[in-house]
Scaffold this motif. Structure first.
Motif, PDB file in Angstrom:
ATOM      1  N   HIS A   1       0.150   4.086  14.991  1.00  0.00           N
ATOM      2  CA  HIS A   1       0.265   5.258  14.112  1.00  0.00           C
ATOM      3  C   HIS A   1       1.449   5.131  13.145  1.00  0.00           C
ATOM      4  N   ALA A   2       1.588   3.984  12.536  1.00  0.00           N
ATOM      5  CA  ALA A   2       2.630   3.804  11.525  1.00  0.00           C
ATOM      6  C   ALA A   2       2.125   4.371  10.201  1.00  0.00           C
ATOM      7  N   ASN A   3       2.695   5.484   9.771  1.00  0.00           N
ATOM      8  CA  ASN A   3       2.211   6.128   8.544  1.00  0.00           C
ATOM      9  C   ASN A   3       3.340   6.427   7.571  1.00  0.00           C
ATOM     10  N   ALA A   4       4.429   5.664   7.665  1.00  0.00           N
ATOM     11  CA  ALA A   4       5.577   5.917   6.797  1.00  0.00           C
ATOM     12  C   ALA A   4       5.286   5.522   5.349  1.00  0.00           C
ATOM     13  N   ILE A   5       6.072   6.077   4.452  1.00  0.00           N
ATOM     14  CA  ILE A   5       6.001   5.713   3.039  1.00  0.00           C
ATOM     15  C   ILE A   5       6.271   4.216   2.892  1.00  0.00           C
ATOM     16  N   THR A   6       5.413   3.540   2.155  1.00  0.00           N
ATOM     17  CA  THR A   6       5.562   2.113   1.891  1.00  0.00           C
ATOM     18  C   THR A   6       6.199   1.928   0.521  1.00  0.00           C
ATOM     19  N   THR A   7       7.126   0.962   0.420  1.00  0.00           N
ATOM     20  CA  THR A   7       7.899   0.777  -0.806  1.00  0.00           C
ATOM     21  C   THR A   7       7.680  -0.605  -1.395  1.00  0.00           C
ATOM     22  N   TRP A   8       7.360  -0.638  -2.693  1.00  0.00           N
ATOM     23  CA  TRP A   8       7.246  -1.887  -3.443  1.00  0.00           C
ATOM     24  C   TRP A   8       8.351  -1.938  -4.486  1.00  0.00           C
ATOM     25  N   ALA A   9       9.030  -3.059  -4.585  1.00  0.00           N
ATOM     26  CA  ALA A   9      10.052  -3.259  -5.614  1.00  0.00           C
ATOM     27  C   ALA A   9       9.495  -4.162  -6.709  1.00  0.00           C
ATOM     28  N   VAL A  10       9.636  -3.719  -7.969  1.00  0.00           N
ATOM     29  CA  VAL A  10       9.217  -4.506  -9.120  1.00  0.00           C
ATOM     30  C   VAL A  10      10.467  -5.086  -9.770  1.00  0.00           C
ATOM     31  N   SER A  11      10.515  -6.408  -9.939  1.00  0.00           N
ATOM     32  CA  SER A  11      11.669  -7.048 -10.562  1.00  0.00           C
ATOM     33  C   SER A  11      11.524  -7.039 -12.082  1.00  0.00           C
ATOM     34  N   ASP A  12      12.588  -7.423 -12.784  1.00  0.00           N
ATOM     35  CA  ASP A  12      12.511  -7.475 -14.239  1.00  0.00           C
ATOM     36  C   ASP A  12      11.596  -8.588 -14.728  1.00  0.00           C
ATOM     37  N   LYS A  13      11.147  -9.456 -13.808  1.00  0.00           N
ATOM     38  CA  LYS A  13      10.167 -10.491 -14.143  1.00  0.00           C
ATOM     39  C   LYS A  13       8.736 -10.031 -13.855  1.00  0.00           C
TER      40      LYS A  13
ATOM     41  N   PRO B   1       7.508  -9.916   4.357  1.00  0.00           N
ATOM     42  CA  PRO B   1       7.275 -10.411   2.996  1.00  0.00           C
ATOM     43  C   PRO B   1       5.791 -10.592   2.694  1.00  0.00           C
ATOM     44  N   VAL B   2       5.040  -9.521   2.831  1.00  0.00           N
ATOM     45  CA  VAL B   2       3.589  -9.558   2.643  1.00  0.00           C
ATOM     46  C   VAL B   2       3.185  -8.343   1.809  1.00  0.00           C
ATOM     47  N   GLY B   3       1.875  -8.182   1.588  1.00  0.00           N
ATOM     48  CA  GLY B   3       1.392  -7.110   0.733  1.00  0.00           C
ATOM     49  C   GLY B   3       0.476  -6.134   1.418  1.00  0.00           C
ATOM     50  N   VAL B   4      -0.330  -5.441   0.593  1.00  0.00           N
ATOM     51  CA  VAL B   4      -1.183  -4.349   1.069  1.00  0.00           C
ATOM     52  C   VAL B   4      -2.126  -4.803   2.173  1.00  0.00           C
ATOM     53  N   GLN B   5      -2.804  -5.931   1.954  1.00  0.00           N
ATOM     54  CA  GLN B   5      -3.830  -6.358   2.909  1.00  0.00           C
ATOM     55  C   GLN B   5      -3.243  -6.646   4.281  1.00  0.00           C
ATOM     56  N   ALA B   6      -2.093  -7.301   4.325  1.00  0.00           N
ATOM     57  CA  ALA B   6      -1.477  -7.641   5.610  1.00  0.00           C
ATOM     58  C   ALA B   6      -0.897  -6.427   6.312  1.00  0.00           C
ATOM     59  N   ILE B   7      -0.383  -5.463   5.534  1.00  0.00           N
ATOM     60  CA  ILE B   7       0.254  -4.296   6.146  1.00  0.00           C
ATOM     61  C   ILE B   7      -0.753  -3.190   6.433  1.00  0.00           C
ATOM     62  N   HIS B   8      -1.604  -2.899   5.469  1.00  0.00           N
ATOM     63  CA  HIS B   8      -2.484  -1.724   5.566  1.00  0.00           C
ATOM     64  C   HIS B   8      -3.976  -2.048   5.565  1.00  0.00           C
ATOM     65  N   GLY B   9      -4.352  -3.327   5.724  1.00  0.00           N
ATOM     66  CA  GLY B   9      -5.751  -3.704   5.585  1.00  0.00           C
ATOM     67  C   GLY B   9      -6.674  -3.339   6.718  1.00  0.00           C
TER      68      GLY B   9
ATOM     69  N   VAL C   1       6.334  -8.292  -7.663  1.00  0.00           N
ATOM     70  CA  VAL C   1       6.322  -7.142  -6.766  1.00  0.00           C
ATOM     71  C   VAL C   1       6.493  -7.631  -5.328  1.00  0.00           C
ATOM     72  N   LYS C   2       7.354  -6.966  -4.567  1.00  0.00           N
ATOM     73  CA  LYS C   2       7.550  -7.351  -3.167  1.00  0.00           C
ATOM     74  C   LYS C   2       7.768  -6.119  -2.301  1.00  0.00           C
ATOM     75  N   HIS C   3       7.558  -6.311  -0.999  1.00  0.00           N
ATOM     76  CA  HIS C   3       7.735  -5.246  -0.019  1.00  0.00           C
ATOM     77  C   HIS C   3       9.210  -5.120   0.333  1.00  0.00           C
ATOM     78  N   VAL C   4       9.731  -3.881   0.257  1.00  0.00           N
ATOM     79  CA  VAL C   4      11.131  -3.630   0.607  1.00  0.00           C
ATOM     80  C   VAL C   4      11.214  -2.344   1.423  1.00  0.00           C
ATOM     81  N   TYR C   5      12.358  -2.095   2.029  1.00  0.00           N
ATOM     82  CA  TYR C   5      12.649  -0.803   2.638  1.00  0.00           C
ATOM     83  C   TYR C   5      13.602  -0.048   1.711  1.00  0.00           C
ATOM     84  N   ALA C   6      13.306   1.199   1.463  1.00  0.00           N
ATOM     85  CA  ALA C   6      14.140   2.003   0.577  1.00  0.00           C
ATOM     86  C   ALA C   6      15.387   2.465   1.312  1.00  0.00           C
TER      87      ALA C   6
END
Length: 429
Positions: free
Chosen positions: A409-421, A174-182, A424-429
């Motif tokens: 070497h984790a280079n998988a596609i990263t997924t963000w979910a946008v809610s109707d509010k 449950p984190v964002g760009v900086q924590a995952i890809h920083g 934005v959060k990190h999810v797995y597709a």
């Protein structure tokens, strides 16, 4: 899916993929009415120019000069986050706030850092670089003597081999760009080609590898093939025009464009020319990829093609329905990025993003995609392709190939979910 069209302020917008992705020509044809419509529609309030107030800072003289300029106090949130190992002060990593930056170059003050035993306080006047081993003439260089050699500059990304390791977790962090890809940054590096120094030393025909060793307390060292060292390795002395920062290897570091960060040895003090890899602790107990069958891959050095959407992303909420820009970064240790595709419906449909010039080999590339958000749920992804034809894999494919017993070497596609509010959060597709 078939493209449709919508009109905003009298301009036609081509919808090229599901959930409101608009054709990248909005950014490729700068100055068109449609591009202007996107920009103007993004403004929440358009007041007349004559209504601008006279602000307090317009009434009094500003501050004076300083020896070394600093960012505005209003930009204090543009900072690194870091973690250190228990019981230490400098063993750990500091992460770049990619979601708060733009363009392709990382400012020196927020360039990511990975240290194994803190940052050494090196006196440049006494520091030496030794080249020895299978050479005719062992050589010792001072910082001053290296400064007499012809220099070259290269814009190149550096990425920790463990960047993105959270993508191996069973559940999405449950984190964002900086924590995952920083743990990736990009800079202009200036220095002396290593091949020039090796040629001067006279390499023995039996030599096939080199060992690079740093001057930190950890004695960090790695092996790399001589062929790679002779191709585009650099003894970097400058970073974005100033001396390399202490956290990034002052007074000199090894730069191997496209290779995992750990092999770009900081605080470089010794290069030994050898017949084979030295098998140091940093390339045996660490920086290997353990496969599902228990075997390990060693010397998997190039960072594979990768991308991430930085805006919008967790922590950067959407305010209201309307026209937005999806923006992010793509990079590959194999060469240039040739294409970045964006999806707003979780990979059901894709559209090509605009690549912002310059697009350079083994450097971060900024991509941009116009998007009309309708206020409903959306699932954002990006997928990079490089000049070798390598395509960024899904997380499912990455796990199938490597399992989850590694962190590298984790280079998988990263997924963000946008809610109707608009959250934005990190999810797995």
């Amino acid at each position: 899916m078939a493209a449709d069209r919508s009109t905003v302020h009298g301009s036609d917008l081509d919808i090229v993929a599901g959930n409101g992705l608009i054709h990248r020509r909005m950014f490729l044809r700068a100055g068109t009415a449609a591009a202007a419509a996107i920009a103007s529609a993004a403004l929440p309030n358009r007041a007349a120019a004559d209504a601008l107030p006279v602000e307090p800072w317009m009434k009094l003289p500003g501050s004076g000069f300083v020896g070394y300029g600093q960012p505005s106090k209003y930009e204090e949130k543009v900072a690194r986050t870091w973690n250190t190992a228990p019981g230490t002060t400098g063993t750990g990593a500091a992460r770049t706030p990619l979601q708060l930056l733009d363009g392709m170059i990382t400012p020196n003050g927020v360039h990511f850092e990975r240290s194994h035993s803190g940052i050494p306080d090196i006196n440049p006047d006494t520091h030496r670089l030794l080249i020895h081993g299978l050479v005719k003439r062992p050589l010792v260089f001072t910082l001053e003597s290296l400064g007499r050699y012809p220099r070259e500059s290269r814009v190149a990304f550096l990425e920790c081999g463990g960047n993105g390791q959270l993508l191996y977790q069973k559940e999405p962090a449950p984190v964002g760009v900086q924590a995952i890809h920083g743990l990736v940054s990009c800079a202009e590096w200036t220095g002396v080609k290593l091949s020039v120094l090796l040629q001067e030393a006279g390499v023995d025909p039996k030599a096939k590898w080199i060992l690079a060793e740093g001057a930190d307390a950890a004695g960090m060292s790695r092996s790399v093939s001589l062929a790679e060292a002779m191709e585009d390795a650099l003894i970097a002395l400058y970073q974005n025009g100033e001396r390399v920062r202490p956290s990034n290897g002052y007074p000199m570091r090894l730069l191997l464009p496209g290779y995992e960060g750990n092999i770009n040895v900081k605080w470089l003090r010794r290069i030994k020319v050898t017949e084979g890899p030295t098998m140091t602790k940093d390339e045996t107990s660490k920086y290997t990829i353990t496969l599902p069958d228990g075997k390990s891959l060693q010397f998997v050095l190039p960072q594979e093609g990768k991308s991430v959407i930085t805006q919008p992303s967790p922590g950067l909420s959407m305010k209201e329905p309307g026209l937005y820009e999806i923006s992010g970064l793509a990079w590959s240790g194999y060469g240039k990025i040739t294409k970045v595709e964006v999806s707003a419906d979780g990979g059901k449909s894709w559209a090509n993003a605009a690549l912002q010039p310059p697009v350079l080999s083994k450097a971060l590339t900024r991509f941009r995609m116009p998007w009309r958000w309708n206020g409903g749920p959306a699932v954002l992804q990006s997928r990079a392709t490089d000049e070798t034809g390598y395509v960024q894999p899904t997380r499912e494919k990455m796990i199938a190939a490597r399992g989850n017993r590694t962190i590298y070497h984790a280079n998988a596609i990263t997924t963000w979910a946008v809610s109707d509010k608009g959250e934005v959060k990190h999810v797995y597709a």
